[in-house]
Design a protein around this motif. Structure first.
Motif, PDB file in Angstrom:
ATOM      1  N   ILE A  98      36.542  40.996  -0.169  1.00 19.49           N
ATOM      2  CA  ILE A  98      35.440  41.908  -0.493  1.00 19.49           C
ATOM      3  C   ILE A  98      35.255  42.931   0.616  1.00 19.49           C
ATOM      4  O   ILE A  98      35.036  44.124   0.361  1.00 19.49           O
ATOM      5  CB  ILE A  98      34.149  41.101  -0.728  1.00 19.49           C
ATOM      6  CG1 ILE A  98      34.320  40.229  -1.979  1.00 19.49           C
ATOM      7  CG2 ILE A  98      32.948  42.019  -0.886  1.00 19.49           C
ATOM      8  CD1 ILE A  98      33.190  39.277  -2.221  1.00 19.49           C
TER       9      ILE A  98
ATOM     10  N   PHE B 214      35.681  46.901   0.157  1.00 19.74           N
ATOM     11  CA  PHE B 214      34.536  47.755   0.488  1.00 19.74           C
ATOM     12  C   PHE B 214      34.936  48.822   1.501  1.00 19.74           C
ATOM     13  O   PHE B 214      34.488  49.980   1.407  1.00 19.74           O
ATOM     14  CB  PHE B 214      33.396  46.905   1.037  1.00 19.74           C
ATOM     15  CG  PHE B 214      32.158  47.685   1.356  1.00 19.74           C
ATOM     16  CD1 PHE B 214      31.333  48.169   0.349  1.00 19.74           C
ATOM     17  CD2 PHE B 214      31.825  47.962   2.677  1.00 19.74           C
ATOM     18  CE1 PHE B 214      30.198  48.894   0.642  1.00 19.74           C
ATOM     19  CE2 PHE B 214      30.691  48.692   2.975  1.00 19.74           C
ATOM     20  CZ  PHE B 214      29.872  49.163   1.958  1.00 19.74           C
TER      21      PHE B 214
ATOM     22  N   ARG C 196      36.757  51.669  -0.295  1.00 20.45           N
ATOM     23  CA  ARG C 196      36.108  52.057  -1.555  1.00 20.45           C
ATOM     24  C   ARG C 196      36.292  53.529  -1.889  1.00 20.45           C
ATOM     25  O   ARG C 196      36.115  53.930  -3.039  1.00 20.45           O
ATOM     26  CB  ARG C 196      34.607  51.732  -1.489  1.00 20.45           C
ATOM     27  CG  ARG C 196      33.829  52.496  -0.435  1.00 20.45           C
ATOM     28  CD  ARG C 196      32.424  51.937  -0.288  1.00 20.45           C
ATOM     29  NE  ARG C 196      31.617  52.673   0.661  1.00 20.45           N
ATOM     30  CZ  ARG C 196      31.672  52.488   1.980  1.00 20.45           C
ATOM     31  NH1 ARG C 196      32.521  51.598   2.494  1.00 20.45           N
ATOM     32  NH2 ARG C 196      30.905  53.180   2.787  1.00 20.45           N
TER      33      ARG C 196
ATOM     34  N   ASP D 123      39.395  47.398  -7.938  1.00 22.73           N
ATOM     35  CA  ASP D 123      38.209  47.895  -7.246  1.00 22.73           C
ATOM     36  C   ASP D 123      37.108  46.863  -7.383  1.00 22.73           C
ATOM     37  O   ASP D 123      37.138  46.014  -8.284  1.00 22.73           O
ATOM     38  CB  ASP D 123      37.759  49.233  -7.846  1.00 22.73           C
ATOM     39  CG  ASP D 123      36.811  49.966  -6.913  1.00 22.73           C
ATOM     40  OD1 ASP D 123      36.572  49.462  -5.802  1.00 22.73           O
ATOM     41  OD2 ASP D 123      36.309  51.030  -7.305  1.00 22.73           O
ATOM     42  N   LEU D 124      36.103  46.947  -6.480  1.00 19.73           N
ATOM     43  CA  LEU D 124      34.953  46.060  -6.577  1.00 19.73           C
ATOM     44  C   LEU D 124      34.109  46.407  -7.795  1.00 19.73           C
ATOM     45  O   LEU D 124      34.044  47.576  -8.209  1.00 19.73           O
ATOM     46  CB  LEU D 124      34.080  46.185  -5.318  1.00 19.73           C
ATOM     47  CG  LEU D 124      34.506  45.399  -4.077  1.00 19.73           C
ATOM     48  CD1 LEU D 124      33.588  45.738  -2.915  1.00 19.73           C
ATOM     49  CD2 LEU D 124      34.488  43.907  -4.332  1.00 19.73           C
TER      50      LEU D 124
ATOM     51  N   GLN E 219      31.062  47.582  -9.730  1.00 27.53           N
ATOM     52  CA  GLN E 219      30.162  48.641  -9.295  1.00 27.53           C
ATOM     53  C   GLN E 219      28.812  48.094  -8.840  1.00 27.53           C
ATOM     54  O   GLN E 219      28.201  48.619  -7.901  1.00 27.53           O
ATOM     55  CB  GLN E 219      29.961  49.659 -10.426  1.00 27.53           C
ATOM     56  CG  GLN E 219      29.199  50.906 -10.013  1.00 27.53           C
ATOM     57  CD  GLN E 219      29.933  51.680  -8.930  1.00 27.53           C
ATOM     58  OE1 GLN E 219      31.143  51.835  -8.978  1.00 27.53           O
ATOM     59  NE2 GLN E 219      29.194  52.159  -7.940  1.00 27.53           N
TER      60      GLN E 219
ATOM     61  N   LEU F  46      29.279  46.806  -5.389  1.00 28.64           N
ATOM     62  CA  LEU F  46      29.493  47.949  -4.503  1.00 28.64           C
ATOM     63  C   LEU F  46      28.173  48.652  -4.189  1.00 28.64           C
ATOM     64  O   LEU F  46      27.891  48.989  -3.024  1.00 28.64           O
ATOM     65  CB  LEU F  46      30.483  48.920  -5.146  1.00 28.64           C
ATOM     66  CG  LEU F  46      30.914  50.116  -4.303  1.00 28.64           C
ATOM     67  CD1 LEU F  46      31.613  49.660  -3.042  1.00 28.64           C
ATOM     68  CD2 LEU F  46      31.836  51.023  -5.108  1.00 28.64           C
ATOM     69  N   ASP F  47      27.338  48.862  -5.211  1.00 31.42           N
ATOM     70  CA  ASP F  47      26.036  49.496  -4.995  1.00 31.42           C
ATOM     71  C   ASP F  47      25.161  48.662  -4.068  1.00 31.42           C
ATOM     72  O   ASP F  47      24.475  49.198  -3.183  1.00 31.42           O
ATOM     73  CB  ASP F  47      25.323  49.702  -6.333  1.00 31.42           C
ATOM     74  CG  ASP F  47      26.018  50.743  -7.197  1.00 31.42           C
ATOM     75  OD1 ASP F  47      26.800  51.537  -6.640  1.00 31.42           O
ATOM     76  OD2 ASP F  47      25.780  50.762  -8.418  1.00 31.42           O
TER      77      ASP F  47
ATOM     78  N   GLU G 281      26.467  48.916  -0.404  1.00 27.63           N
ATOM     79  CA  GLU G 281      26.183  50.225   0.188  1.00 27.63           C
ATOM     80  C   GLU G 281      24.708  50.361   0.537  1.00 27.63           C
ATOM     81  O   GLU G 281      24.353  50.896   1.593  1.00 27.63           O
ATOM     82  CB  GLU G 281      26.605  51.332  -0.772  1.00 27.63           C
ATOM     83  CG  GLU G 281      28.107  51.522  -0.862  1.00 27.63           C
ATOM     84  CD  GLU G 281      28.498  52.667  -1.767  1.00 27.63           C
ATOM     85  OE1 GLU G 281      29.620  53.178  -1.623  1.00 27.63           O
ATOM     86  OE2 GLU G 281      27.681  53.058  -2.626  1.00 27.63           O
TER      87      GLU G 281
ATOM     88  N   ARG H 249      34.797  57.006 -10.322  1.00 31.17           N
ATOM     89  CA  ARG H 249      34.364  56.446  -9.057  1.00 31.17           C
ATOM     90  C   ARG H 249      33.844  57.550  -8.130  1.00 31.17           C
ATOM     91  O   ARG H 249      32.797  57.409  -7.487  1.00 31.17           O
ATOM     92  CB  ARG H 249      35.508  55.702  -8.384  1.00 31.17           C
ATOM     93  CG  ARG H 249      35.086  55.018  -7.077  1.00 31.17           C
ATOM     94  CD  ARG H 249      36.264  54.549  -6.262  1.00 31.17           C
ATOM     95  NE  ARG H 249      37.088  53.616  -6.981  1.00 31.17           N
ATOM     96  CZ  ARG H 249      38.368  53.818  -7.285  1.00 31.17           C
ATOM     97  NH1 ARG H 249      38.942  54.957  -6.955  1.00 31.17           N
ATOM     98  NH2 ARG H 249      39.057  52.907  -7.925  1.00 31.17           N
TER      99      ARG H 249
ATOM    100  N   ASN I  14      29.592  58.170  -7.047  1.00 36.63           N
ATOM    101  CA  ASN I  14      29.082  58.095  -5.681  1.00 36.63           C
ATOM    102  C   ASN I  14      28.372  59.370  -5.246  1.00 36.63           C
ATOM    103  O   ASN I  14      27.600  59.352  -4.279  1.00 36.63           O
ATOM    104  CB  ASN I  14      30.227  57.805  -4.703  1.00 36.63           C
ATOM    105  CG  ASN I  14      30.813  56.417  -4.908  1.00 36.63           C
ATOM    106  OD1 ASN I  14      30.108  55.500  -5.287  1.00 36.63           O
ATOM    107  ND2 ASN I  14      32.102  56.277  -4.662  1.00 36.63           N
TER     108      ASN I  14
END
Length: 407
Positions: free
Chosen positions: A30, A34, A37, A74-75, A77, A80-81, A84, A130, A134
């Motif tokens: 992970i 990340f 990303r 990809d992670l 979403q 990921l949110d 971040e 993606r 962002n």
């Protein structure tokens, strides 16, 4: 389409504990995803990272933590949110950010148009989504950071010249943000982008663009407010600086014993009737510990103690019996409103926040002033869940902003 099903896969966990166990066990994967990303990670690269133990990756894909589209991974979403937001990963919006974003979007669009294989097309489309997903978050975080810096500088910086210089620097950043938003808008109007949107016909991409459009509108409204704040702060700094200089001149004349000869100080004071109602200002300073421990101060403290005792007239009286009712156990209850429950009810119903609070059936009757106070508390505490409009309404001589749930 299988592509959409993979993108929207939900987490396959029975409890929060199971989710945390998997996240901790696979923390290296992970963390790797990340950190990468902003780029596209190939499945083969991730397998090589875990020493070719592809079972770990397959398990994360099945549980929805990792999303695979073609040969790209990809992670999820949502994860990921969260990461971040939790790590406060703010990417500064500048010329390099905007030019790089537009360049990457154009490259992926050209690759998507040139590629004939559906799987590879989906990979390029995923990269485009993606990057666009962002943008709105980065813009809003930069605007929020800029607002916080402006307010903190005005509140904490003591030197007028430094305070003004910093505010002017933040105003330049505000202008740059506004110009970069204009560049992004201009790109979306180019024929390359409009043709791509007509050809791809992807519902998820349309939703991302709608959210990005709303984020840019909110960002522009905040930038206008920041501009007004900076102008107001600079004007107040200028006024404070002029007053400070004037006070310094008055003090200089006073120190030189020329205040009455070279100024109209006495005339101004005599005409100022408000000074009569001012309380007498007395200044006191604490004695140092070294002085208190010396023998010379003992006699002085003794005199002060005697004088203090004479000024006090203490009348000793026997206390009466305590009333029996006073010591009885009394149950006291206080009505406390659950703001979280009130917020959830408003998000579910929608509409206008103030009208919702005014019509809400509370367990106890609230006055109009109490409802106004409650409106301010909910609006400030759950600001991120609401959209604050520039429009307003007026009720009982109180003007309030229209607040609706954030979609």
């Amino acid at each position: 389409m299988p592509f959409l099903k993979k993108l929207h896969r939900m987490f396959a966990f029975n409890s929060i504990k199971d989710l945390l166990i998997v996240l901790y066990r696979e923390r290296e994967i992970i963390d790797f995803l990340f950190s990468k990303r902003k780029t596209s990670i190939k499945y083969d690269s991730l397998v090589e990272f875990v020493d070719f133990n592809d079972e770990r990756i397959t398990n994360l894909i099945e549980k929805g933590i990792i999303i695979q589209v073609g040969n790209s991974v990809d992670l999820n979403q949502d994860i990921l949110d969260f990461l971040e937001k939790f790590t406060d990963s703010i990417e500064e919006i500048n010329y390099e950010y905007t030019s790089g974003l537009i360049r990457i979007l154009k490259e992926n669009i050209n690759n998507w148009e040139s590629e004939k294989r559906p799987v590879k097309q989906n990979e390029y489309l995923l990269k485009i989504k993606r990057n666009l997903r962002n943008v709105g978050k980065d813009v809003l975080r930069n605007v929020a950071s800029l607002r916080g810096n402006v307010e903190d500088t005005f509140a904490t910086e003591k030197v007028f010249s430094i305070k003004k210089a910093k505010l002017l620097e933040y105003d330049d950043k505000r202008k740059n943000l506004d110009e970069l938003l204009e560049q992004i808008d201009a790109f979306f109007k180019e024929s390359t982008w409009t043709y791509f949107i007509k050809m791809v016909q992807d519902d998820e991409l349309n939703q991302i663009l709608l959210k990005l459009d709303r984020d840019i509108i909110v960002a522009r409204q905040n930038l206008i407010d920041i501009t007004q704040k900076i102008l107001d702060f600079i004007n107040r700094i200028r006024q404070d600086a002029e007053i400070f200089k004037h006070i310094q001149k008055v003090k200089s004349l006073k120190d030189q014993l020329l205040l009455t000869e070279k100024s109209n100080f006495l005339e101004v004071v005599a005409a100022e009737e408000g000074l009569v109602f001012q309380n007498e200002v007395r200044y006191s300073t604490n004695l140092s510990l070294d002085l208190l421990q010396s023998e010379d101060i003992f006699d002085v403290l003794l005199k002060v103690s005697r004088k203090f005792k004479k000024s006090l007239h203490i009348e000793e009286k026997m206390a009466g019996a305590i009333d029996h009712d006073f010591v009885q156990n009394r149950e006291k209850t206080q009505y406390v409103i659950d703001l979280e429950k009130l917020k959830d009810g408003f998000l579910a119903r929608g509409g206008d926040l103030f009208e919702f609070i005014c019509s809400y059936k509370f367990e106890q009757e609230l006055s109009f002033d109490d409802k106004v106070t409650l409106f301010c508390k909910v609006a400030s505490q759950f600001r991120s869940d609401f959209v604050i409009s520039s429009e307003s309404k007026k009720i009982r001589n109180i003007e309030y902003a229209l607040i609706s749930p954030r979609i």
